[in-house]
Design a protein around this motif. Structure first.
Motif, PDB file in Angstrom:
ATOM      1  N   ASP A 178      -7.158  -0.411 -10.942  1.00 44.38           N
ATOM      2  CA  ASP A 178      -8.260  -0.401  -9.980  1.00 44.38           C
ATOM      3  C   ASP A 178      -9.554  -0.956 -10.576  1.00 44.38           C
ATOM      4  O   ASP A 178     -10.086  -0.428 -11.567  1.00 44.38           O
ATOM      5  CB  ASP A 178      -8.494   1.022  -9.472  1.00 44.38           C
ATOM      6  CG  ASP A 178      -7.314   1.542  -8.670  1.00 44.38           C
ATOM      7  OD1 ASP A 178      -6.503   0.729  -8.208  1.00 44.38           O
ATOM      8  OD2 ASP A 178      -7.208   2.775  -8.514  1.00 44.38           O
ATOM      9  N   ASP A 212      -2.267   2.135 -12.111  1.00 43.00           N
ATOM     10  CA  ASP A 212      -3.105   1.248 -11.309  1.00 43.00           C
ATOM     11  C   ASP A 212      -4.025   0.438 -12.230  1.00 43.00           C
ATOM     12  O   ASP A 212      -4.307   0.830 -13.359  1.00 43.00           O
ATOM     13  CB  ASP A 212      -3.987   2.053 -10.349  1.00 43.00           C
ATOM     14  CG  ASP A 212      -3.242   2.523  -9.107  1.00 43.00           C
ATOM     15  OD1 ASP A 212      -2.756   1.661  -8.375  1.00 43.00           O
ATOM     16  OD2 ASP A 212      -3.166   3.743  -8.894  1.00 43.00           O
ATOM     17  N   ALA A 265      -5.808  -4.310  -0.977  1.00 38.86           N
ATOM     18  CA  ALA A 265      -5.182  -2.983  -1.028  1.00 38.86           C
ATOM     19  C   ALA A 265      -3.733  -3.114  -1.466  1.00 38.86           C
ATOM     20  O   ALA A 265      -2.888  -3.591  -0.724  1.00 38.86           O
ATOM     21  CB  ALA A 265      -5.267  -2.311   0.334  1.00 38.86           C
ATOM     22  N   ALA A 282       0.856  -1.175   0.000  1.00 40.22           N
ATOM     23  CA  ALA A 282       0.000   0.000   0.000  1.00 40.22           C
ATOM     24  C   ALA A 282       0.898   1.233   0.000  1.00 40.22           C
ATOM     25  O   ALA A 282       1.282   1.735   1.053  1.00 40.22           O
ATOM     26  CB  ALA A 282      -0.918  -0.008   1.216  1.00 40.22           C
ATOM     27  N   PRO A 299      -2.173  -0.298  -3.630  1.00 40.87           N
ATOM     28  CA  PRO A 299      -2.195   0.880  -4.489  1.00 40.87           C
ATOM     29  C   PRO A 299      -0.835   1.520  -4.727  1.00 40.87           C
ATOM     30  O   PRO A 299       0.077   1.401  -3.906  1.00 40.87           O
ATOM     31  CB  PRO A 299      -3.089   1.844  -3.712  1.00 40.87           C
ATOM     32  CG  PRO A 299      -2.788   1.515  -2.286  1.00 40.87           C
ATOM     33  CD  PRO A 299      -2.602   0.015  -2.259  1.00 40.87           C
ATOM     34  N   VAL A 308      -1.993   5.467   1.480  1.00 43.18           N
ATOM     35  CA  VAL A 308      -3.170   5.183   2.297  1.00 43.18           C
ATOM     36  C   VAL A 308      -3.135   5.972   3.598  1.00 43.18           C
ATOM     37  O   VAL A 308      -4.088   5.931   4.378  1.00 43.18           O
ATOM     38  CB  VAL A 308      -3.281   3.674   2.598  1.00 43.18           C
ATOM     39  CG1 VAL A 308      -3.594   2.901   1.331  1.00 43.18           C
ATOM     40  CG2 VAL A 308      -2.002   3.151   3.254  1.00 43.18           C
ATOM     41  N   THR A 365      -5.522  -1.771  -6.823  1.00 43.29           N
ATOM     42  CA  THR A 365      -6.447  -2.135  -5.761  1.00 43.29           C
ATOM     43  C   THR A 365      -7.686  -2.742  -6.398  1.00 43.29           C
ATOM     44  O   THR A 365      -8.269  -2.154  -7.317  1.00 43.29           O
ATOM     45  CB  THR A 365      -6.825  -0.907  -4.904  1.00 43.29           C
ATOM     46  OG1 THR A 365      -5.634  -0.413  -4.275  1.00 43.29           O
ATOM     47  CG2 THR A 365      -7.850  -1.262  -3.845  1.00 43.29           C
ATOM     48  N   ALA A 400      -5.789   7.869  -6.615  1.00 43.45           N
ATOM     49  CA  ALA A 400      -6.399   6.614  -7.050  1.00 43.45           C
ATOM     50  C   ALA A 400      -6.610   6.662  -8.557  1.00 43.45           C
ATOM     51  O   ALA A 400      -6.542   7.721  -9.180  1.00 43.45           O
ATOM     52  CB  ALA A 400      -7.730   6.408  -6.340  1.00 43.45           C
ATOM     53  N   ILE A 409      -7.367   6.252  -0.758  1.00 42.00           N
ATOM     54  CA  ILE A 409      -6.073   6.207  -1.452  1.00 42.00           C
ATOM     55  C   ILE A 409      -5.876   7.510  -2.221  1.00 42.00           C
ATOM     56  O   ILE A 409      -6.775   7.956  -2.941  1.00 42.00           O
ATOM     57  CB  ILE A 409      -6.023   5.013  -2.435  1.00 42.00           C
ATOM     58  CG1 ILE A 409      -6.175   3.688  -1.678  1.00 42.00           C
ATOM     59  CG2 ILE A 409      -4.750   5.031  -3.243  1.00 42.00           C
ATOM     60  CD1 ILE A 409      -6.526   2.517  -2.579  1.00 42.00           C
TER      61      ILE A 409
END
Length: 366
Positions: A297, A295, A206, A176, A208, A212, A257, A290, A287
């Motif tokens: 996600d 990422d 998690a 994270a 990322p 965080v 994530t 994000a 996050i």
């Protein structure tokens, strides 16, 4: 070595929704705990795993929303509300980057053996619907040691309402930002309003690129005093704030994530898609930043359809008849996703010399 994580607490986990179960399979070797001279993992041995969210509720609706710029996914196009299939029998969340998508093969194999899937003839043949998403954790262990079909089969066979969080399953190799990530969960039962009696829960892995922890406060982003007190957290010392700042300079840039947000509400496919979309609001709260280009996600949505509000709310002609319920469910979805990500970070254990939040900021804990 083995890692067992921390038990998810009843009343605050995705499996508080009937018809949802969670299973993990992972492998962690002692060698994976050794860091290189740079202080980051110097991959040796196993440090990865797979988590499966098993959906046994009959008639459950599934959807997905992908917002990261580097996703690793399988069967996500299938879940578009305009397409024919609107369910899933399991959701796979795995380490191993794109290689880890192979875990879904094992989940399909195990479900098929149990006769679980779409029945497509009168001879008992089925096709399990098993969407998947993966995180990038390859540098934490040895690059060539990643989940395969056996991980998926083991994870789905172990699925239960009782499960662990932290460095288990897909959370074993998760980071994270500069800290150790993991698997986390949360749930809320709505007590009042148009959605009274409905439960919303989330399970998140998690891992990322973003932080965080708020560097100004040394605490998870956007949590009020009551929430922080409930977690046993307080503002850390200046020395711990400095340590967190030093660690932030070592964060990785290839992460993701992923997770599942579920409800027992009766939702159709478009509104289940909106549930998944709302989950990303919680991801964005927990996050910073994000949904970056680096990422992947991805949030899946599941609506089991077990609970319908006792008193429907009148809506104007031309509007979705359940809009008031959906609005409240989506509000709570963002909250439980945020809390699940925080849970993952707080439950994490040190692996591959990646420090946990508790190690980096011990004074934050009451």
């Amino acid at each position: 070595m083995s890692t067992s994580g921390r038990p998810a607490r009843a009343g605050n986990r995705i499996t508080d929704i009937i018809g949802i179960a969670v299973g993990h399979a992972h492998r962690v070797d002692d060698d994976a705990r050794v860091a290189g001279s740079s202080g980051v993992p110097d991959g040796h041995g196993w440090a990865t795993g797979t988590t499966v969210v098993r959906v046994s509720a009959s008639g459950a609706i599934a959807a997905v929303d992908v917002r990261g710029g580097g996703p690793g996914t399988r069967e996500t196009d299938l879940l578009d509300p305009s397409n024919t299939v609107q369910t899933a029998h399991a959701i796979v969340l795995s380490g191993g980057s794109a290689y880890g998508l192979a875990a879904a093969d094992g989940v399909m194999r195990a479900l098929e053996a149990d006769g679980v899937g779409l029945p497509l003839d009168d001879r008992g043949h089925v096709v399990p619907i098993v969407p998947a998403a993966v995180i990038f954790d390859l540098p934490v262990g040895a690059w060539d040691r990643r989940p395969d079909a056996d991980f998926g089969a083991d994870a789905v066979r172990s699925a239960h309402t009782e499960f662990a969080v932290g460095c288990v399953g897909a959370g074993v190799g998760a980071r994270a930002g500069a800290l150790k990530g993991g698997v986390g969960t949360a749930s809320v039962r709505i007590d009042a309003g148009p959605a009274a009696g409905i439960t919303v829960g989330a399970l998140m892995v998690a891992n990322p690129v973003g932080a965080v922890i708020d560097p100004q406060t040394g605490l998870p982003w956007d949590l009020g005093e009551t929430e922080l007190a409930g977690l046993g957290l307080r503002r850390p010392s200046d020395a711990d704030l400095d340590r967190l700042a030093d660690l932030a300079a070592k964060h990785t840039v290839l992460n993701t994530t992923i997770g599942v947000v579920a409800t027992d509400a009766v939702l159709d496919a478009p509104m289940t898609k909106r549930l998944a979309m709302a989950g990303h609001d919680g991801l964005g709260r927990a996050i910073r930043p994000a949904h970056s280009p680096l990422d992947g996600d991805t949030v899946f949505g599941i609506a089991t359809g077990a609970v319908r509000p006792a008193t429907p709310v009148p809506t104007p002609a031309g509007m979705h008849p359940d809009v008031a319920v959906v609005a409240e469910v989506c509000r709570v979805a963002a909250d439980v996703v945020q809390r699940a990500i925080v849970d993952a970070v707080l439950a994490a254990e040190p692996i591959a010399s990646i420090p946990t939040y508790a190690q980096a900021a011990p004074s934050a804990f009451r």
